[in-house]
Design a protein around this motif. Structure first.
Motif, PDB file in Angstrom:
ATOM      1  N   ILE A  75      45.345  29.771  49.144  1.00  0.00           N
ATOM      2  CA  ILE A  75      45.086  31.198  48.920  1.00  0.00           C
ATOM      3  C   ILE A  75      45.691  32.033  50.049  1.00  0.00           C
ATOM      4  O   ILE A  75      46.347  33.051  49.818  1.00  0.00           O
ATOM      5  CB  ILE A  75      43.567  31.452  48.798  1.00  0.00           C
ATOM      6  CG1 ILE A  75      43.018  30.758  47.549  1.00  0.00           C
ATOM      7  CG2 ILE A  75      43.263  32.939  48.752  1.00  0.00           C
ATOM      8  CD1 ILE A  75      41.507  30.779  47.439  1.00  0.00           C
ATOM      9  N   THR A  78      49.513  32.097  49.763  1.00  0.00           N
ATOM     10  CA  THR A  78      49.930  32.914  48.616  1.00  0.00           C
ATOM     11  C   THR A  78      49.835  34.392  48.938  1.00  0.00           C
ATOM     12  O   THR A  78      50.772  35.169  48.683  1.00  0.00           O
ATOM     13  CB  THR A  78      49.053  32.594  47.389  1.00  0.00           C
ATOM     14  OG1 THR A  78      49.141  31.201  47.102  1.00  0.00           O
ATOM     15  CG2 THR A  78      49.512  33.384  46.173  1.00  0.00           C
ATOM     16  N   ILE A  79      48.695  34.805  49.517  1.00  0.00           N
ATOM     17  CA  ILE A  79      48.500  36.227  49.840  1.00  0.00           C
ATOM     18  C   ILE A  79      49.495  36.673  50.907  1.00  0.00           C
ATOM     19  O   ILE A  79      50.088  37.757  50.813  1.00  0.00           O
ATOM     20  CB  ILE A  79      47.051  36.477  50.297  1.00  0.00           C
ATOM     21  CG1 ILE A  79      46.089  36.252  49.131  1.00  0.00           C
ATOM     22  CG2 ILE A  79      46.893  37.883  50.858  1.00  0.00           C
ATOM     23  CD1 ILE A  79      44.628  36.358  49.501  1.00  0.00           C
ATOM     24  N   MET A 235      48.532  37.651  44.079  1.00  0.00           N
ATOM     25  CA  MET A 235      48.057  36.264  44.027  1.00  0.00           C
ATOM     26  C   MET A 235      49.092  35.339  43.402  1.00  0.00           C
ATOM     27  O   MET A 235      48.786  34.210  43.024  1.00  0.00           O
ATOM     28  CB  MET A 235      46.758  36.198  43.219  1.00  0.00           C
ATOM     29  CG  MET A 235      45.567  36.837  43.901  1.00  0.00           C
ATOM     30  SD  MET A 235      45.141  36.069  45.468  1.00  0.00           S
ATOM     31  CE  MET A 235      44.463  34.525  44.880  1.00  0.00           C
ATOM     32  N   GLN A 281      43.567  33.292  39.559  1.00  0.00           N
ATOM     33  CA  GLN A 281      44.637  34.198  39.991  1.00  0.00           C
ATOM     34  C   GLN A 281      44.660  35.472  39.135  1.00  0.00           C
ATOM     35  O   GLN A 281      44.819  36.576  39.651  1.00  0.00           O
ATOM     36  CB  GLN A 281      46.000  33.504  39.865  1.00  0.00           C
ATOM     37  CG  GLN A 281      46.261  32.412  40.885  1.00  0.00           C
ATOM     38  CD  GLN A 281      47.627  31.786  40.657  1.00  0.00           C
ATOM     39  OE1 GLN A 281      47.768  30.883  39.836  1.00  0.00           O
ATOM     40  NE2 GLN A 281      48.624  32.261  41.362  1.00  0.00           N
ATOM     41  N   ILE A 284      41.705  37.908  39.909  1.00  0.00           N
ATOM     42  CA  ILE A 284      41.936  38.634  41.169  1.00  0.00           C
ATOM     43  C   ILE A 284      43.010  39.702  40.975  1.00  0.00           C
ATOM     44  O   ILE A 284      42.895  40.825  41.484  1.00  0.00           O
ATOM     45  CB  ILE A 284      42.344  37.659  42.293  1.00  0.00           C
ATOM     46  CG1 ILE A 284      41.217  36.651  42.558  1.00  0.00           C
ATOM     47  CG2 ILE A 284      42.679  38.414  43.568  1.00  0.00           C
ATOM     48  CD1 ILE A 284      39.930  37.256  43.044  1.00  0.00           C
TER      49      ILE A 284
END
Length: 305
Positions: A75, A78-79, A235, A281, A284
């Motif tokens: 996570i 990815t961010i 995301m 994903q 979000i």
């Protein structure tokens, strides 16, 4: 019997709605019909049983993902990568469009536009192969140039190197998409009333002030709309690029959710688990778009809905 006002309006603009029809059908078939498959994330899905023959599993696969020892690392990566792409990749097409708008030599302008659009149509496989040839420390032209000009003494290993990983990811993403993403801004600039530029010139505004007070406000609305849409990809860092450029040496900072989903679903056959991560994903992304849309509406009076 009098027809409803809505029906009257649709009939009055029937040709426009007819043009929209293929897009609406495409969107319905490929964006809404597949939503039926969301239930895979909540079932122990088996191909032999289909949806009805696969037992419900509740939130089992969501628990599995958040219990995975690399979940938060995925996570975070990815961010981080998406945020870098969003900040730089969103700004650079605006800069390119404004610069091209200031070019008065039409032939040069067309050449630059064509050269900047071309990379978009090249697959990531070709882009990464090209980068491997250019950036290799064993006789690559980039290292040869840097050594020839005295900027470096020893060749640099750009690929599979944590020091250069983010620069390579960001640079290749901007190079591939900057031209294509600038098209909509070029169109927005072309739609600005030329009388505004003329009035600015009469008031003594130079090229920079015209750009600042006319061009930028003229594309503000479309920039806000595109930014709202772009936040939905926070995301999703893009699986093709990361799948090809990330290696064992950069796995700690280059492993992202998109590649994890592909590997889990296709390589390992864990469809329900992959669907759960993909759904996470998407949820979000939806929350981000709704939140940014609301903030943008308060700040700039521009919003998607």
């Amino acid at each position: 019997m009098t027809a409803h006002p809505l029906v009257k309006r649709i009939w009055r603009h029937k040709l426009f709605y007819l043009f929209m029809l293929p897009g609406i059908v495409w969107f319905f078939l490929f964006s809404y019909v597949p939503l039926f498959g969301i239930q895979v994330a909540f079932r122990d899905f088996r191909f032999s049983g289909g949806f009805s023959g696969s037992p419900w599993a509740g939130l089992k696969y969501f628990h599995q993902f958040f219990g995975y020892y690399q979940a938060w690392e995925l996570i975070r990566n990815t961010i981080l990568i998406s945020a870098m792409k969003l900040s730089v990749g969103f700004t650079m097409p605006i800069v390119l469009a404004i610069l091209l708008n200031e070019v008065r030599n039409l032939r040069f302008k067309k050449v630059v536009q064509t050269l900047s659009y071309l990379p978009y149509f090249v697959s990531w496989v070709v882009v990464v192969t090209l980068m491997q040839r250019l950036l290799t420390p064993y006789g690559g032209p980039v290292n040869d140039f840097l050594r020839g000009t005295g900027l470096i003494q020893e060749p640099i290993t750009f690929l599979n190197n944590t020091t250069w990983f983010y620069q390579v990811i960001l640079g290749s993403d901007v190079w591939k998409n900057i031209g294509w993403n600038s098209i909509i801004y070029m169109a927005a600039i072309a739609g600005i009333d030329q009388q505004l530029y003329e009035a600015a010139r009469i008031d003594g505004a130079g090229r920079f002030r015209q750009m600042w007070h006319v061009t930028l406000p003229g594309i503000r609305n479309i920039a806000v709309i595109l930014f709202i849409l772009a936040t939905g990809s926070l995301m999703s860092a893009g699986y093709e690029q990361l799948l090809l450029l990330n290696g064992p040496a950069t796995a700690a900072i280059g492993s992202v959710l998109d590649v994890h989903v592909i590997n889990s679903g296709i390589s390992e056959g864990r469809l329900s688990y992959a669907a759960a991560v993909g759904l996470f994903q998407s949820v979000i992304a939806l929350v981000l778009i709704v939140t940014v849309n609301r903030v943008a509406r308060k700040i700039s009076d521009v919003s998607l809905f």
